[in-house]
Enzyme design. Structure first.
Site, PDB file in Angstrom:
ATOM      1  N   ASN A 107     141.245  46.364-117.551  1.00  0.00           N
ATOM      2  CA  ASN A 107     141.974  45.240-118.734  1.00  0.00           C
ATOM      3  C   ASN A 107     141.354  45.838-119.934  1.00  0.00           C
ATOM      4  OD1 ASN A 107     142.891  43.769-116.615  1.00  0.00           O
ATOM      5  ND2 ASN A 107     141.318  42.048-116.557  1.00  0.00           N
ATOM      6  N   HIS A 124     141.031  51.518-119.359  1.00  0.00           N
ATOM      7  CA  HIS A 124     142.241  51.659-120.350  1.00  0.00           C
ATOM      8  C   HIS A 124     142.230  51.385-121.661  1.00  0.00           C
ATOM      9  CE1 HIS A 124     144.915  51.072-116.329  1.00  0.00           C
ATOM     10  NE2 HIS A 124     144.477  52.486-116.396  1.00  0.00           N
ATOM     11  N   CYS A 154     141.686  58.031-143.995  1.00  0.00           N
ATOM     12  CA  CYS A 154     142.192  59.653-144.282  1.00  0.00           C
ATOM     13  C   CYS A 154     143.516  59.289-144.598  1.00  0.00           C
ATOM     14  CB  CYS A 154     141.852  60.401-143.407  1.00  0.00           C
ATOM     15  SG  CYS A 154     143.102  60.389-141.810  1.00  0.00           S
ATOM     16  N   GLY A 189     142.732  41.034-108.651  1.00  0.00           N
ATOM     17  CA  GLY A 189     143.888  40.821-109.565  1.00  0.00           C
ATOM     18  C   GLY A 189     144.366  42.265-110.142  1.00  0.00           C
ATOM     19  N   SER A 191     147.624  44.951-109.397  1.00  0.00           N
ATOM     20  CA  SER A 191     148.989  45.061-108.468  1.00  0.00           C
ATOM     21  C   SER A 191     148.737  46.265-107.526  1.00  0.00           C
ATOM     22  CB  SER A 191     149.893  45.045-109.337  1.00  0.00           C
ATOM     23  OG  SER A 191     149.917  46.295-110.044  1.00  0.00           O
ATOM     24  N   ASN A 213     143.690  38.614-104.267  1.00  0.00           N
ATOM     25  CA  ASN A 213     144.936  38.391-104.920  1.00  0.00           C
ATOM     26  C   ASN A 213     145.864  37.470-104.516  1.00  0.00           C
ATOM     27  OD1 ASN A 213     147.551  39.265-106.298  1.00  0.00           O
ATOM     28  ND2 ASN A 213     146.823  41.258-106.783  1.00  0.00           N
ATOM     29  N   ALA A 231     141.393  34.494-108.392  1.00  0.00           N
ATOM     30  CA  ALA A 231     140.194  35.047-108.866  1.00  0.00           C
ATOM     31  C   ALA A 231     139.271  33.912-108.854  1.00  0.00           C
ATOM     32  CB  ALA A 231     140.360  35.779-109.895  1.00  0.00           C
TER      33      ALA A 231
END
Ligand SMILES: NC(=O)c1ccc[n+]([C@@H]2O[C@H](COP(=O)([O-])OP(=O)(O)OC[C@H]3O[C@@H](n4cnc5c(N)ncnc54)[C@H](O)[C@@H]3O)[C@@H](O)[C@H]2O)c1
Ligand SMILES: [Zn+2]
Length: 250
Positions: A107, A124, A154, A189, A191, A213, A231
């Site tokens: 997440n 991620h 910049c 949780g 997939s 799940n 969850a």
């Protein structure tokens, strides 16, 4: 005996774990009100996430990609961690000094940190950070953006500090090393559709692996136990049983 009771009973019989590793995905934040990619509410203006979370989409239309992230950032700012996040933060403190622990998350919503988890491995990235496309310098961007797309000092574009589809995952080595040393792995949780994160459970050697799940996933058969549960319903009882097992023999 229901599914959770069976897992709680199994926890009573395992050897006292030395390392517990938890992997979370979008499903742990679903009950906080953050839509998952593959569930209801995951779409934005009829775009699929796979059409926006890519380097190609950003190169083509950085403003469109940033508009999508602004929508998600605002949504996430308005929600709170739920009891599954809080139970993980509690567990980390409870077993400190008695058992190794690491929390790996796919997440980007920052809810683990907000609930008190100390050092989640954010595979991620994080939606409240950006980085310069030219220099790579990172910057915290917690609040709403005045101008889209935002720019670095910049003059170059800033991009979300997120690992997009098709990009390498810099922290995957850390996560693999944790998984390969785990005696217990809990997967909440996710997939099981996004690699390399989905491959982590196969690295656990001979330990107890538990999936939480509400739906079966492509990984379900690879677990020692798979709970068809949300969850918030299953995370705390399982962590309490594990904490008891860890505390019991020391
Ligand atoms: N909250 C976030 O940060 C967020 C949200 C959406 C997507 N993403 C990104 O999307 C990618 C998608 O992969 P993914 O596997 O994490 O998510 P996913 O959207 O592919 O799958 C979510 C999974 O959660 C399950 N789920 C739904 N409600 C649940 C609940 N109440 N309790 C437990 N599980 C529940 C679903 O059955 C599904 O298997 C990740 O890389 C992640 O970075 C992140
Ligand atoms: Zn710059």
């Amino acid at each position: 005996m229901n599914q959770i009771e069976r897992v709680l009973e199994a926890i009573e019989t395992i050897a006292v774990p030395n390392r517990v590793v938890v992997l979370t995905g979008a499903g742990i934040s679903a009950e906080s009100g953050v839509p998952t990619f593959r569930g209801a509410g995951g779409l934005w203006k009829n775009y699929r996430p796979e059409e926006l979370a890519t380097p190609e989409a950003f190169a083509r239309d950085p403003r469109l990609v940033w508009e999508w992230y602004e929508w998600r950032r605002e949504l996430i700012r308005g929600v709170s961690p739920n009891d599954a996040h809080c139970a993980l933060a509690w567990f980390e403190r409870e077993i400190e000094g008695r058992c190794g622990f690491s929390l790996v998350t796919q997440n980007v919503d920052g809810l683990h940190r907000r609930s008190g988890s100390r050092e989640p491995i954010e595979l991620h990235g994080n939606i409240f950070r950006a980085r310069c496309v030219r220099e790579g310098t990172g910057i915290e961007l917690p609040g709403p953006l005045a101008e889209l797309p935002p720019r670095c000092g910049c003059g170059s574009l800033l991009r979300p500090d997120i690992v997009w589809f098709g990009e390498p995952v810099p922290l995957i080595g850390d996560a693999m090393s944790e998984a390969s040393r785990a005696d217990v792995m809990l997967v909440i949780g996710t997939s099981g559709a996004v690699y390399p994160a989905a491959g982590l459970v196969s690295l656990v050697r001979g330990g107890l692996t538990i999936e939480i799940n509400p739906d079966a996933t492509p990984l379900t058969d690879a677990f020692s136990a798979s709970l068809r549960s949300s969850a918030t319903a299953a995370t705390r009882p399982i962590l309490e049983a594990l904490a008891g097992r860890i505390g019991a023999c020391r």
